[in-house]
Design a protein around this motif. Sequence first.
Motif, PDB file in Angstrom:
ATOM      1  N   LYS A   1       0.802  -1.223   0.000  1.00  8.32           N
ATOM      2  CA  LYS A   1       0.000   0.000   0.000  1.00  8.32           C
ATOM      3  C   LYS A   1       0.835   1.273   0.000  1.00  8.32           C
ATOM      4  O   LYS A   1       0.316   2.361   0.187  1.00  8.32           O
ATOM      5  N   ARG A   2       2.155   1.149  -0.176  1.00  2.00           N
ATOM      6  CA  ARG A   2       3.015   2.328  -0.285  1.00  2.00           C
ATOM      7  C   ARG A   2       3.497   2.406  -1.727  1.00  2.00           C
ATOM      8  O   ARG A   2       4.343   1.633  -2.145  1.00  2.00           O
ATOM      9  N   LEU A   3       2.902   3.332  -2.503  1.00  4.63           N
ATOM     10  CA  LEU A   3       3.163   3.419  -3.949  1.00  4.63           C
ATOM     11  C   LEU A   3       3.154   2.032  -4.581  1.00  4.63           C
ATOM     12  O   LEU A   3       4.077   1.633  -5.277  1.00  4.63           O
ATOM     13  N   GLU A   4       2.079   1.319  -4.308  1.00  7.96           N
ATOM     14  CA  GLU A   4       1.931  -0.046  -4.816  1.00  7.96           C
ATOM     15  C   GLU A   4       1.272  -0.009  -6.191  1.00  7.96           C
ATOM     16  O   GLU A   4       0.165   0.511  -6.355  1.00  7.96           O
ATOM     17  N   LYS A   5       1.953  -0.563  -7.180  1.00  4.30           N
ATOM     18  CA  LYS A   5       1.446  -0.570  -8.557  1.00  4.30           C
ATOM     19  C   LYS A   5       0.343  -1.626  -8.668  1.00  4.30           C
ATOM     20  O   LYS A   5       0.569  -2.795  -8.385  1.00  4.30           O
ATOM     21  N   ILE A   6      -0.855  -1.206  -9.081  1.00  8.20           N
ATOM     22  CA  ILE A   6      -1.957  -2.175  -9.146  1.00  8.20           C
ATOM     23  C   ILE A   6      -2.385  -2.477 -10.587  1.00  8.20           C
ATOM     24  O   ILE A   6      -3.111  -3.440 -10.828  1.00  8.20           O
ATOM     25  N   ALA A   7      -1.945  -1.648 -11.555  1.00  4.90           N
ATOM     26  CA  ALA A   7      -2.249  -1.932 -12.967  1.00  4.90           C
ATOM     27  C   ALA A   7      -1.295  -1.125 -13.842  1.00  4.90           C
ATOM     28  O   ALA A   7      -0.898  -0.017 -13.478  1.00  4.90           O
ATOM     29  N   GLU A   8      -0.924  -1.698 -14.996  1.00  2.00           N
ATOM     30  CA  GLU A   8      -0.014  -0.985 -15.890  1.00  2.00           C
ATOM     31  C   GLU A   8      -0.155  -1.496 -17.311  1.00  2.00           C
ATOM     32  O   GLU A   8      -0.336  -2.689 -17.547  1.00  2.00           O
ATOM     33  N   THR A   9      -0.105  -0.544 -18.256  1.00  2.43           N
ATOM     34  CA  THR A   9       0.026  -0.859 -19.681  1.00  2.43           C
ATOM     35  C   THR A   9       1.209  -0.035 -20.199  1.00  2.43           C
ATOM     36  O   THR A   9       1.888   0.638 -19.425  1.00  2.43           O
ATOM     37  N   THR A  10       1.427  -0.068 -21.505  1.00  2.53           N
ATOM     38  CA  THR A  10       2.557   0.698 -22.051  1.00  2.53           C
ATOM     39  C   THR A  10       2.348   2.203 -21.910  1.00  2.53           C
ATOM     40  O   THR A  10       3.313   2.964 -21.903  1.00  2.53           O
ATOM     41  N   SER A  11       1.092   2.645 -21.778  1.00  2.00           N
ATOM     42  CA  SER A  11       0.840   4.096 -21.727  1.00  2.00           C
ATOM     43  C   SER A  11       0.124   4.556 -20.457  1.00  2.00           C
ATOM     44  O   SER A  11      -0.197   5.731 -20.319  1.00  2.00           O
ATOM     45  N   ALA A  12      -0.156   3.648 -19.540  1.00  8.05           N
ATOM     46  CA  ALA A  12      -0.878   4.041 -18.327  1.00  8.05           C
ATOM     47  C   ALA A  12      -0.398   3.214 -17.130  1.00  8.05           C
ATOM     48  O   ALA A  12       0.057   2.074 -17.282  1.00  8.05           O
TER      49      ALA A  12
ATOM     50  N   LEU B   1     -14.461   1.101  -3.795  1.00  3.82           N
ATOM     51  CA  LEU B   1     -13.872   1.118  -5.134  1.00  3.82           C
ATOM     52  C   LEU B   1     -13.232  -0.234  -5.460  1.00  3.82           C
ATOM     53  O   LEU B   1     -12.446  -0.762  -4.678  1.00  3.82           O
ATOM     54  N   ASP B   2     -13.584  -0.807  -6.627  1.00  8.04           N
ATOM     55  CA  ASP B   2     -13.037  -2.091  -7.055  1.00  8.04           C
ATOM     56  C   ASP B   2     -11.702  -1.860  -7.780  1.00  8.04           C
ATOM     57  O   ASP B   2     -11.670  -1.494  -8.966  1.00  8.04           O
ATOM     58  N   LEU B   3     -10.605  -2.065  -7.080  1.00  5.06           N
ATOM     59  CA  LEU B   3      -9.280  -1.787  -7.647  1.00  5.06           C
ATOM     60  C   LEU B   3      -8.926  -2.735  -8.787  1.00  5.06           C
ATOM     61  O   LEU B   3      -8.165  -2.371  -9.688  1.00  5.06           O
ATOM     62  N   ASN B   4      -9.477  -3.941  -8.771  1.00  4.55           N
ATOM     63  CA  ASN B   4      -9.174  -4.907  -9.842  1.00  4.55           C
ATOM     64  C   ASN B   4      -9.699  -4.454 -11.202  1.00  4.55           C
ATOM     65  O   ASN B   4      -9.198  -4.874 -12.247  1.00  4.55           O
ATOM     66  N   LYS B   5     -10.696  -3.576 -11.185  1.00 11.06           N
ATOM     67  CA  LYS B   5     -11.310  -3.132 -12.434  1.00 11.06           C
ATOM     68  C   LYS B   5     -10.335  -2.304 -13.280  1.00 11.06           C
ATOM     69  O   LYS B   5     -10.495  -2.204 -14.498  1.00 11.06           O
ATOM     70  N   PHE B   6      -9.329  -1.712 -12.623  1.00 18.73           N
ATOM     71  CA  PHE B   6      -8.366  -0.896 -13.376  1.00 18.73           C
ATOM     72  C   PHE B   6      -7.585  -1.725 -14.391  1.00 18.73           C
ATOM     73  O   PHE B   6      -7.130  -1.204 -15.406  1.00 18.73           O
ATOM     74  N   LYS B   7      -7.422  -3.013 -14.111  1.00 21.11           N
ATOM     75  CA  LYS B   7      -6.720  -3.885 -15.055  1.00 21.11           C
ATOM     76  C   LYS B   7      -7.509  -4.048 -16.359  1.00 21.11           C
ATOM     77  O   LYS B   7      -6.959  -4.385 -17.396  1.00 21.11           O
ATOM     78  N   GLU B   8      -8.816  -3.775 -16.284  1.00 16.09           N
ATOM     79  CA  GLU B   8      -9.671  -3.885 -17.478  1.00 16.09           C
ATOM     80  C   GLU B   8      -9.808  -2.560 -18.203  1.00 16.09           C
ATOM     81  O   GLU B   8      -9.956  -2.534 -19.434  1.00 16.09           O
ATOM     82  N   VAL B   9      -9.797  -1.442 -17.464  1.00 19.64           N
ATOM     83  CA  VAL B   9     -10.171  -0.158 -18.096  1.00 19.64           C
ATOM     84  C   VAL B   9      -9.005   0.679 -18.578  1.00 19.64           C
ATOM     85  O   VAL B   9      -9.185   1.565 -19.411  1.00 19.64           O
ATOM     86  N   ILE B  10      -7.773   0.417 -18.084  1.00 23.72           N
ATOM     87  CA  ILE B  10      -6.676   1.280 -18.540  1.00 23.72           C
ATOM     88  C   ILE B  10      -6.053   0.762 -19.856  1.00 23.72           C
ATOM     89  O   ILE B  10      -6.173  -0.401 -20.186  1.00 23.72           O
TER      90      ILE B  10
END
Length: 450
Positions: free
Chosen positions: A306-317, A441-450
């Motif tokens: 939870k300290r600057l923890e990366k939860i989703a990433e693509t090449t541009s987001a 907030l559903d944090l897992n959803k970011f893996k789908e929307v970014i």
Amino acid sequence: MNLHFIAIGGSAMHNLALELHEKGYQITGSDDTIFEPSKSRLEKKGLLPKEFGWFPNKINLTIDAVVLGMHAKADNPELLKAKELGLKIYSYPEFLYEQSKNKTRVVIGGSHGKTTITSMILHVMNYHEINVDYMVGAQLEGFDTMVKLTEKNEFIVLEGDEYLSSPIDLRPKFHLYKPNIALLSGIAWDHINVFPTFENYVEQFSIFTNSLTNGGIMVYNEEDIEVKNVVEKSENSIKKYPYTTPEYKIVNGTTYIETPEGEMPLEFFGKHNLQNMAGAKWICQHMGVGEDEFYEAIASFKGASKRLEKIAETTSAVVYKDFAHSPSKVEATTKAVKNQYKDRKVIACLELHTYSSLNPTFLKEYFGALDNADVAVVFYSPHALEIKKLAAITEKQIKDAFQRKDLIVYTNPTEFQEFIFNQNFENTALLLMSSGNYGGLDLNKFKEVI
């Protein structure tokens, strides 16, 4: 030894209960409610109370001692029964001190960075297979529990929280540890409900500095003016070791530092985290780890939970979540993300969730805290104010406090989530800062929307 935990479900309390259970202690406990992951972890070891609530009949003379958590109230029925029977009652920090009286106690204090610095130290020790006891405020990769207590380990590393010890012991936790080696990372007013003035808050760190054992070692961040004043004015007979931010550069989104072996890339970033690393290096050296060995180990440190923890990433987001909630942490974390992603749009979202952050008097401390973000959003729940029995806060009060005309404010979780998930994430870094969950907030959803 038979121990009973009043408020066993707390993050720290349940970890201590699990560790003592592993050591062979007989553990019982109570709580009025227990959330995940504490609930499942206690259940797995057979320590989950059969029903929630407080039951004075659980307290009897077969119990050797009671460990009292902060979540309980001073009029807790089990606590009153324990007092009536004359049982020994420990606060959480008191019990840890009892378990570590014969060890070298290393205590990491400060308004911010405690968990990260403690995590860095433990990562280095684990990397070099050096066994130490510990208590840390986050679940770490490679560690089963947040607490480790043994008979044989020479050192114990303790995260030194300045919050109160228990409902019947209103001393800050870190006043009870009597460190042989200590660190102070920074002082920025927090816990306004307990320390009503900044001066009163700073005084707690002076008391901590003076609680070091005679001849002890204090490692401190001399770039923090309050820390520098507290440590350097102390007349306690201790050795003082200042540290500063090491030289670094950012190349293509990776942070590099200079070491005796040349440039080294890091898995983490942000000036505040590089400060944390500098402090951790001093502590590790005082625990017998050489500078080269430290750098070898810290190269693989990815950060505390939870300290600057990366939860989703693509090449541009990219999306990060962070526990930051106090003004100094919010400012440092937002600045770190903007510096790391200079060419991206940075959207910084802050949930006002703690007692201090929802206090109209304290709100003004957030002035400028989100200025490094391209888009700044604040979310708070009026329901949280009701639960904490605080006066209502208006959108105007929040905008006036942050002094940012384009600040976006949400009080409805659904509207906030619609706003976030409908963003164009192309060339964007999203930062979510909170000690809460933005109303679900559903944090897992970011893996789908970014």
